[in-house]
Design a protein around this motif. Structure first.
Motif, PDB file in Angstrom:
ATOM      1  N   THR A   1     -15.664  -4.152  -0.440  1.00 46.13           N
ATOM      2  CA  THR A   1     -14.821  -2.966  -0.384  1.00 46.13           C
ATOM      3  C   THR A   1     -13.889  -3.089   0.811  1.00 46.13           C
ATOM      4  O   THR A   1     -14.320  -3.499   1.895  1.00 46.13           O
ATOM      5  CB  THR A   1     -15.709  -1.706  -0.219  1.00 46.13           C
ATOM      6  N   LEU A   2     -12.650  -2.758   0.594  1.00 42.98           N
ATOM      7  CA  LEU A   2     -11.698  -2.771   1.695  1.00 42.98           C
ATOM      8  C   LEU A   2     -10.869  -1.504   1.624  1.00 42.98           C
ATOM      9  O   LEU A   2     -10.191  -1.244   0.633  1.00 42.98           O
ATOM     10  CB  LEU A   2     -10.803  -4.015   1.594  1.00 42.98           C
ATOM     11  N   ASP A   3     -10.959  -0.720   2.686  1.00 40.40           N
ATOM     12  CA  ASP A   3     -10.190   0.521   2.751  1.00 40.40           C
ATOM     13  C   ASP A   3      -9.120   0.392   3.813  1.00 40.40           C
ATOM     14  O   ASP A   3      -9.427   0.286   5.001  1.00 40.40           O
ATOM     15  CB  ASP A   3     -11.140   1.689   3.071  1.00 40.40           C
ATOM     16  N   LEU A   4      -7.890   0.351   3.370  1.00 38.69           N
ATOM     17  CA  LEU A   4      -6.754   0.270   4.292  1.00 38.69           C
ATOM     18  C   LEU A   4      -5.837   1.476   4.106  1.00 38.69           C
ATOM     19  O   LEU A   4      -4.675   1.445   4.508  1.00 38.69           O
ATOM     20  CB  LEU A   4      -5.968  -1.021   4.027  1.00 38.69           C
ATOM     21  N   SER A   5      -6.380   2.520   3.495  1.00 39.02           N
ATOM     22  CA  SER A   5      -5.527   3.675   3.211  1.00 39.02           C
ATOM     23  C   SER A   5      -5.108   4.374   4.493  1.00 39.02           C
ATOM     24  O   SER A   5      -5.755   4.251   5.536  1.00 39.02           O
ATOM     25  CB  SER A   5      -6.278   4.649   2.296  1.00 39.02           C
ATOM     26  N   GLN A   6      -4.008   5.083   4.401  1.00 40.17           N
ATOM     27  CA  GLN A   6      -3.508   5.900   5.500  1.00 40.17           C
ATOM     28  C   GLN A   6      -3.308   5.132   6.791  1.00 40.17           C
ATOM     29  O   GLN A   6      -3.748   5.545   7.860  1.00 40.17           O
ATOM     30  CB  GLN A   6      -4.438   7.097   5.737  1.00 40.17           C
ATOM     31  N   ASN A   7      -2.671   3.991   6.668  1.00 35.22           N
ATOM     32  CA  ASN A   7      -2.216   3.290   7.854  1.00 35.22           C
ATOM     33  C   ASN A   7      -0.691   3.344   7.848  1.00 35.22           C
ATOM     34  O   ASN A   7      -0.113   4.280   7.276  1.00 35.22           O
ATOM     35  CB  ASN A   7      -2.743   1.856   7.836  1.00 35.22           C
ATOM     36  N   ARG A   8      -0.071   2.350   8.447  1.00 39.38           N
ATOM     37  CA  ARG A   8       1.386   2.291   8.443  1.00 39.38           C
ATOM     38  C   ARG A   8       1.841   0.963   7.872  1.00 39.38           C
ATOM     39  O   ARG A   8       2.848   0.396   8.297  1.00 39.38           O
ATOM     40  CB  ARG A   8       1.919   2.440   9.873  1.00 39.38           C
ATOM     41  N   ILE A   9       1.078   0.464   6.939  1.00 43.28           N
ATOM     42  CA  ILE A   9       1.397  -0.864   6.411  1.00 43.28           C
ATOM     43  C   ILE A   9       2.673  -0.792   5.577  1.00 43.28           C
ATOM     44  O   ILE A   9       2.759  -0.050   4.602  1.00 43.28           O
ATOM     45  CB  ILE A   9       0.232  -1.380   5.545  1.00 43.28           C
ATOM     46  N   SER A  10       3.666  -1.563   6.002  1.00 43.60           N
ATOM     47  CA  SER A  10       4.913  -1.580   5.240  1.00 43.60           C
ATOM     48  C   SER A  10       5.101  -2.916   4.543  1.00 43.60           C
ATOM     49  O   SER A  10       5.884  -3.038   3.625  1.00 43.60           O
ATOM     50  CB  SER A  10       6.101  -1.323   6.170  1.00 43.60           C
ATOM     51  N   SER A  11       4.375  -3.924   4.977  1.00 44.88           N
ATOM     52  CA  SER A  11       4.515  -5.216   4.321  1.00 44.88           C
ATOM     53  C   SER A  11       3.182  -5.945   4.351  1.00 44.88           C
ATOM     54  O   SER A  11       2.364  -5.752   5.250  1.00 44.88           O
ATOM     55  CB  SER A  11       5.571  -6.062   5.034  1.00 44.88           C
ATOM     56  N   MET A  12       3.033  -6.731   3.340  1.00 49.96           N
ATOM     57  CA  MET A  12       1.822  -7.542   3.268  1.00 49.96           C
ATOM     58  C   MET A  12       2.245  -8.961   2.943  1.00 49.96           C
ATOM     59  O   MET A  12       3.052  -9.171   2.047  1.00 49.96           O
ATOM     60  CB  MET A  12       0.923  -7.043   2.131  1.00 49.96           C
ATOM     61  N   ALA A  13       1.678  -9.910   3.630  1.00 53.78           N
ATOM     62  CA  ALA A  13       1.949 -11.302   3.281  1.00 53.78           C
ATOM     63  C   ALA A  13       1.453 -11.532   1.852  1.00 53.78           C
ATOM     64  O   ALA A  13       0.427 -10.972   1.464  1.00 53.78           O
ATOM     65  CB  ALA A  13       1.228 -12.229   4.255  1.00 53.78           C
ATOM     66  N   PRO A  14       2.195 -12.330   1.073  1.00 51.35           N
ATOM     67  CA  PRO A  14       1.797 -12.524  -0.333  1.00 51.35           C
ATOM     68  C   PRO A  14       0.359 -13.019  -0.459  1.00 51.35           C
ATOM     69  O   PRO A  14      -0.310 -12.753  -1.441  1.00 51.35           O
ATOM     70  CB  PRO A  14       2.784 -13.576  -0.841  1.00 51.35           C
ATOM     71  N   ASP A  15      -0.112 -13.736   0.552  1.00 53.24           N
ATOM     72  CA  ASP A  15      -1.463 -14.300   0.437  1.00 53.24           C
ATOM     73  C   ASP A  15      -2.501 -13.491   1.226  1.00 53.24           C
ATOM     74  O   ASP A  15      -3.580 -13.987   1.535  1.00 53.24           O
ATOM     75  CB  ASP A  15      -1.479 -15.765   0.882  1.00 53.24           C
ATOM     76  N   SER A  16      -2.165 -12.249   1.536  1.00 50.43           N
ATOM     77  CA  SER A  16      -3.106 -11.411   2.297  1.00 50.43           C
ATOM     78  C   SER A  16      -4.476 -11.314   1.655  1.00 50.43           C
ATOM     79  O   SER A  16      -5.483 -11.143   2.323  1.00 50.43           O
ATOM     80  CB  SER A  16      -2.565  -9.992   2.423  1.00 50.43           C
ATOM     81  N   PHE A  17      -4.497 -11.372   0.329  1.00 47.23           N
ATOM     82  CA  PHE A  17      -5.768 -11.147  -0.372  1.00 47.23           C
ATOM     83  C   PHE A  17      -6.387 -12.440  -0.880  1.00 47.23           C
ATOM     84  O   PHE A  17      -7.254 -12.422  -1.752  1.00 47.23           O
ATOM     85  CB  PHE A  17      -5.559 -10.154  -1.517  1.00 47.23           C
TER      86      PHE A  17
END
Ligand code: NAG
Length: 894
Positions: free
Chosen positions: A379-395
Motif C-alpha cells: 500500500t502506498l498513500d501519497l494523497s494530499q501532498n504537492r506532487i506535480s510531477s512523477m518520473a515515468p519510472d517512479s513505480f
C-alpha cells in the motif's frame, strides 16, 4: 427431569428444532450436559432483553444482542442519567442473566455508591463520558465475580484507588480525566492488584512524568495506551526497561508534547515482543540514529503520523533496520517534502509493507524514490501532498502494489497530471486506486488504466475526464467514482466489463444529458447504487428504464437526477408524465460478453472405399458416403500406379454412380486408387486406397520370395547372398585384372538408341572401358542385408542426345542370390538370366529392384532443382538420400 422443554428451548432454539423423538434420550443426555456446562453464560438474548427492559422500564435503555456472544448489551448512554439506573421495585433478574456490556456512557453520573450495581452481573461496564468524582470503596464489589472490562472517566481528581483494587480479575481498563502528575511514585501506584490486566488506557491524567514502577502489578500487560498527556515532554523510557512490560505488544503514546525519540531510546528496553508502536500526534521532529534499535526483531507497525518530522535533515535516519515492518505511517508531517530513504529499513524479502505518506508536503517523485522497497510495497498513500510531477519510472518494480492513493495534490490544479507509465507494473496487483482530484492527462489514463484487471475500487472523481476509461478488463470492479468530470453521455460501451461485481457508480456533477437504457445490460450485480446528484437529463421515454429500475430496487438512486425539461425536478417525482407513450420499447442491447461462435459449416461426409474385385489388369471399386450433408455434384476416380503414372481417370461421374471398373491396368503393380466426391457448396472429399493388381498370366517367378521369409530363412539367404556377392566381387576383380587389359573393343554408342529394348543373352553387357558399374549397397532392412543391386550400363551413358533420362542407364540387371540375374528394362515381365528373353510393353522404361518397381525417373529435360543432376537413373523420392542415389561421385569406372 428438572430440565424441561422450556429450558432446552431457552438454551438453544436450533438444537431443539433438531431434536427428533427417536433420538430424544440421547439428545436429552447431551443437552443436560451442555446446559450444565454453559448455564452461566448461555442465554436467549430476546428473553433476557425482555426481562431487562421490564426491570428498567422507567429508563430509555436499549437492549440488543451482543454481536460476538449469545449475551445482551444494555445501552443506557446519552440519557442525562445522574446515577446508575436502579431496577423497578419487586423486579428480579434471572440469576443466570449476565449483561455482556452495560453502557452508561455520556451521562451525568457523578457518584457511584456501594449499592449502585447491586444485583447486576456485568462483563463490561462503560462509564466513560461521565464525571465521576466520587466512587465509594465498595461500589464495584457486586461486580467482582463477572467484571472483566471497565471504562470510566473522572473529574480530574485522583483515581478511586480502593474501589478499583477490588476488581482483581479485570482484564481491560480505560480511565480518563484524572489528575496524577507523577504516576508511579509511592502514593500513585494504581494497578498493583490487577494481576490479569491485559490492556490499559490512560487518557488525560495530566501526567508530567511516569516513574519506574508506574505499571507494576500486571504481569501480562499486552497493550498500553497513554493519550492526551499534554504536559508530558519525554518518552517514559525507564518503564520500558522494566520486566513487567516484557509482554507488551502494543504501545501507543499519542497527543503528548514529546519532541523526540532519543538515540537508542529502546536499546535497553524489555519490549522484545513489541509489534506496534504508535507515536502519532506528538511534537516529534527527531528520530535520532538508532532510536528504534532493539525493536527490529518484532516491530510490525510503526506510526509517527501527525508529528513534525523533517525530511530535509537527517532526522529520519532512525528509521532503519526494521526488517519485519508491515506498516509505516508518516502521514501528516508537513516538513516531509521528499520521500525518505526507505531502503535502510532493510525489509525482509517476505514482508509486504504499507507506507502512508499522505498529507505531507512531498512535491516530486523521483525515479528511485522507493528503491529497496518497491517490490515489497503493498500500500502506498501519497494523497494530499504537492506532487506535480512523477518520473515515468517512479513505480518501477511495484508488482505487488495493491492500494495506491495519489488523490488531491495541492496547488497543482493547472498542470495536467500524467500517470507514470511504470504504473503498468502494478496492473496485475492493484485493487484500489485513488486518483480523485488530480487534473489528469487523459491520454495517460487510457494508456495505463485499462490494463488494471484486478481493480475493485477506482476513484476518478474530479479528474477532468471527458470519457469513461475502458473497463473491459476490470471484471472485479466494485466501486467506480466519476463524480465531477466532464462526461456528457453514458452508453453500454462505457460500462462493459464489471457486470458481475459493480455495486457503486458515482456520476454526480457531470454534464450528462443521456444515459442509455443498456448501460447495465447483462449485469448481474444488482442492486447497484447510482449517484446522479445535480445531473440534468432530458427526461423522456428513453429514460423510463431508470425510473423503473429505481422503483423496483435494481438501482438505488442515492441522488436522483434532475429533469432539465421538467423545471429541474427530480426524475423520481415525475413518475407519471415522463413517458406518456405506453408502447415505447427500449432499444435492444448488445451482448458483448458472449463471443458469437463462427457460423457452423456442415461437416463434410466421409467416403468409404471398398474393393469389389481385382484381376491382373482391372479392379472394381465401390464407395459410399457417410451422410448427405452437401448437395452431391459428381465423383472423380483416379488410379495412379506406383511409378506415378496415371492409368485410369474418370471425371464427373454422375452422383448416382457408386461403383466403377477400371481397366486396363498394369498387372502385379501397386496402384493408388482415389475417389473424389464433389459437392455444390462444401469442399470436395477425397479418399484413397492402395490396391495391387494380380500377377499377369505370363509372369514367371519373381524375386520377391525374401519378403515372406522368416527371419531364420532370411539370415540363411543373406549369408548365401553374401557368399554369392563375394564370388561376384571376385569375378569383378578378375574382370578388372584380366579382361580390362584386353584391347579396346569397337563398341561405340549406337546412333539411335531404342529405349528400352531387350537384349539377347549374347548382348549382355560386356565390360569395356566405357562401361560403368553403379553399385548401390542396400540399407540393411529385413533380410536383404548383404544384397546388392548392380546396375550395369551397356555403355550408352555417353549418348547426350537421348531425350529420355531413363535411357541413360540403358539396362539394369538385378542379381539374385542364386546367381541368376534379372534384366530390368521393362514393366511387366522381366527377363530372366536363363532365357535372356523378355517382352516390352508400352513406351515406358521401368526399373525395379528386388522390392518391386522403382518410381519413374523424371524426364531429363525436366531437370532443375529437383530433376536429375546427371543423366542416369534418378529416383526423385530419394533425392536427399545420398545412400540410395546413384551418385556419379561414387561411380566405379571399370
Ligand atoms: C460518548 O460521546 C463521545 C464524544 O461525543 C463519543 O465519541 C462516544 O462514542 C460516545 N459514547 C457512546 C457510548 O455513545
Amino acid at each position: 427431569m428438572l430440565l424441561g422443554n422450556r429450558v432446552i428451548y431457552t438454551v438453544s432454539n436450533k438444537m431443539a428444532v433438531m431434536a427428533d423423538k427417536r433420538c430424544w434420550s440421547a439428545l436429552y443426555v447431551g443437552l443436560t450436559l451442555a446446559v450444565l456446562l454453559t448455564l452461566p453464560h448461555a442465554s436467549d438474548a430476546q428473553t433476557w432483553c425482555t426481562s431487562l427492559i421490564d426491570a428498567f422500564s422507567s429508563y430509555n435503555c436499549v437492549c440488543r444482542p451482543a454481536s460476538d456472544s449469545n449475551d445482551v448489551v444494555l445501552d443506557c448512554s446519552n440519557q442525562d442519567l445522574t446515577s446508575v439506573p436502579s431496577m423497578a421495585p419487586g423486579k428480579v433478574l434471572p440469576t443466570a442473566l449476565i449483561i455482556h456490556e452495560f453502557i452508561l456512557a455520556n451521562n451525568s453520573i457523578t457518584r457511584l455508591e456501594d449499592n449502585s450495581f447491586q444485583n447486576f452481573r456485568v462483563n463490561a461496564l462503560d462509564l466513560s463520558g461521565n464525571s465521576i468524582a466520587s466512587v465509594s470503596d465498595g461500589a464495584f464489589d457486586p461486580l467482582i465475580a463477572d467484571l472483566r472490562e471497565l471504562r470510566m472517566d473522572g473529574n480530574f481528581t485522583e483515581p478511586p484507588k480502593s474501589a478499583l483494587n477490588s476488581l482483581k480479575d479485570l482484564e481491560i481498563l480505560t480511565l480518563g480525566d484524572y489528575k496524577v502528575n507523577y504516576l508511579g511514585d509511592s502514593d500513585h501506584l494504581y494497578f498493583f492488584s490487577f494481576k490479569h490486566l491485559k490492556r490499559l488506557t490512560l487518557r488525560q491524567w495530566k501526567i508530567i512524568a511516569i516513574e519506574i514502577d508506574a505499571f507494576k502489578g500486571p504481569n501480562s500487560l499486552q497493550s498500553l495506551t497513554l493519550l492526551q498527556e499534554q504536559d508530558m515532554v519525554n518518552l517514559p523510557l525507564d518503564i520500558f526497561t522494566q520486566d513487567y512490560l516484557k509482554n507488551l505488544k502494543n504501545l501507543k503514546i499519542s497527543m503528548t508534547s514529546i519532541v523526540e525519540v532519543g538515540e537508542k531510546a529502546f536499546s535497553d528496553s524489555m519490549l522484545n515482543d513489541l509489534e506496534e508502536l504508535d507515536l502519532s500526534d506528538n511534537l516529534i521532529s527527531d528520530i535520532k540514529a538508532n532510536s528504534l534499535e532493539g525493536l527490529g526483531l518484532s516491530l510490525r507497525k510503526l506510526s509517527f503520523a501527525s508529528n513534525y518530522l523533517r525530511s530535509d535533515t537527517s532526522d529520519l535516519t532512525g528509521l532503519s533496520n526494521l526488517p519485519r515492518l508491515e506498516e509505516l505511517d508518516l502521514s501528516g508531517n508537513e516538513d516531509i517534502n521528499v520521500i525518505p530513504d526507505f531502503s535502510q529499513l532493510n525489509l525482509a524479502d517476505q514482508t509486504d509493507v504499507k507506507i502512508f505518506l499522505g498529507n505531507n508536503n512531498i512535491n516530486t517523485l523521483s525515479s528511485n524514490a522507493f528503491s529497496g522497497i518497491a517490490p515489497r510495497l503493498h500500500t502506498l498513500d501519497l494523497s494530499q501532498n504537492r506532487i506535480s510531477s512523477m518520473a515515468p519510472d517512479s513505480f518501477n518494480e511495484m508488482a505487488n502494489l495493491h492500494v495506491l492513493r495519489l488523490s488531491q495534490q495541492r496547488g497543482v490544479t493547472t498542470v495536467k497530471f500524467a500517470l507514470p507509465s511504470s504504473l503498468s507494473e502494478s496492473a496485475n496487483s492493484l485493487t484500489h486506486l485513488f486518483l480523485n482530484g488530480l487534473n489528469l492527462d487523459e491520454s495517460s489514463v487510457s494508456e495505463v488504466l485499462p490494463h488494471m484487471a484486478n481493480l475493485e475500487v477506482l476513484d476518478l472523481s474530479h479528474t477532468g475526464l471527458t470519457q469513461v476509461p475502458n473497463l473491459q478488463k476490470m471484471v472485479n470492479l466494485q466501486e467506480l467514482y466519476l463524480t465531477g468530470n466532464s462526461l456528457t453521455f453514458l452508453n453500454q460501451d462505457h460500462l462493459i466489463g464489471p457486470r458481475e461485481t459493480l455495486k457503486k457508480l458515482y456520476l454526480s456533477q457531470n454534464p450528462i444529458k443521456l444515459i442509455s437504457s443498456c448501460i447495465f445490460a447483462h449485469y448481474t450485480s444488482f442492486p447497484i447504487t447510482l449517484a446522479l446528484q445535480s445531473v440534468q437529463l432530458e427526461c423522456n421515454c428513453s429514460l423510463a428504464w431508470l425510473q423503473r429500475a429505481a422503483t423496483n430496487g435494481r438501482i438505488n438512486l442515492t441522488h436522483p437526477p434532475l429533469c432539465s425539461n421538467f423545471n429541474i425536478e427530480s426524475l423520481l417525482s415525475k413518475n407519471a408524465t415522463i413517458c406518456p407513450n405506453d408502447d415505447f420499447k427500449d432499444p435492444p442491447c448488445e451482448n458483448p460478453y458472449t463471443t458469437t461462435p463462427p457460423p457452423t459449416t456442415p461437416r463434410p461426409p466421409s467416403l468409404t472405399l471398398k474393393l469389389v474385385k481385382v484381376t491382373s489388369n482391372s479392379l472394381t471399386l465401390s464407395w459410399s458416403l457417410s451422410n448427405t450433408v452437401g448437395t452431391l455434384r459428381s465423383f472423380d476416380v483416379k488410379i495412379t500406379n506406383s511409378y506415378g503414372n496415371s492409368e485410369f481417370i474418370r471425371n464427373d461421374l454422375h452422383p448416382r454412380f457408386f461403383q466403377v471398373e477400371a481397366t486396363p491396368l498394369l498387372p502385379d503393380t501397386q496402384h493408388k486408387v482415389c475417389v473424389i466426391a464433389n459437392f455444390q457448396s462444401i469442399n470436395s472429399v477425397t479418399e484413397c486406397t492402395f490396391i495391387r493388381t494380380e500377377k499377369g498370366s505370363g509372369s514367371g517367378a519373381s524375386g520377391q520370395e525374401g519378403d515372406s521369409d522368416s527371419d531364420n530363412a532370411g539370415i540363411i539367404i543373406g549369408a548365401v547372398a553374401a557368399a554369392v556377392l563375394l564370388l561376384i566381387i571376385l569375378a569383378a576383380i578378375f574382370y578388372l585384372v584380366v579382361v580390362r587389359r584386353r584391347p579396346k573393343k569397337n563398341s561405340g554408342p549406337t546412333s539411335t538408341p531404342v529405349q528400352p529394348r531387350n537384349f539377347a543373352k549374347s548382348e549382355l553387357p560386356s565390360m569395356s572401358e566405357d562401361s560403368r558399374t553403379f553399385t548401390r549397397p542396400k540399407r540393411p532392412v529385413d533380410n536383404h542385408d548383404g544384397m546388392q543391386v548392380v546396375a550395369i550400363s551397356d555403355g550408352q551413358v555417353n549418348d547426350r542426345h537421348a531425350r529420355n533420362g531413363s535411357a541413360r542407364v540403358g539396362r539394369a540387371a538385378m542379381l539374385h542370390s542364386d546367381g541368376s540375374y534379372k534384366l530390368m528394362s521393362a514393366g511387366d515381365s522381366s527377363t530372366e538370366g536363363t532365357s535372356g528373353i523378355g517382352s516390352v510393353s508400352g513406351s515406358q522404361s521401368l526399373y525395379e529392384n528386388d522390392r518391386g518397381l522403382l518410381p519413374k525417373t523424371p524426364p531429363y529435360h525436366d531437370h532443375g532443382l529437383r530433376g536429375p543432376r546427371q543423366p542416369g537413373y534418378y529416383n526423385e523420392a530419394f533425392e536427399q538420400d545420398k545412400y540410395d542415389e546413384i551418385d556419379m561421385q561414387r561411380e566405379v569406372t571399370v
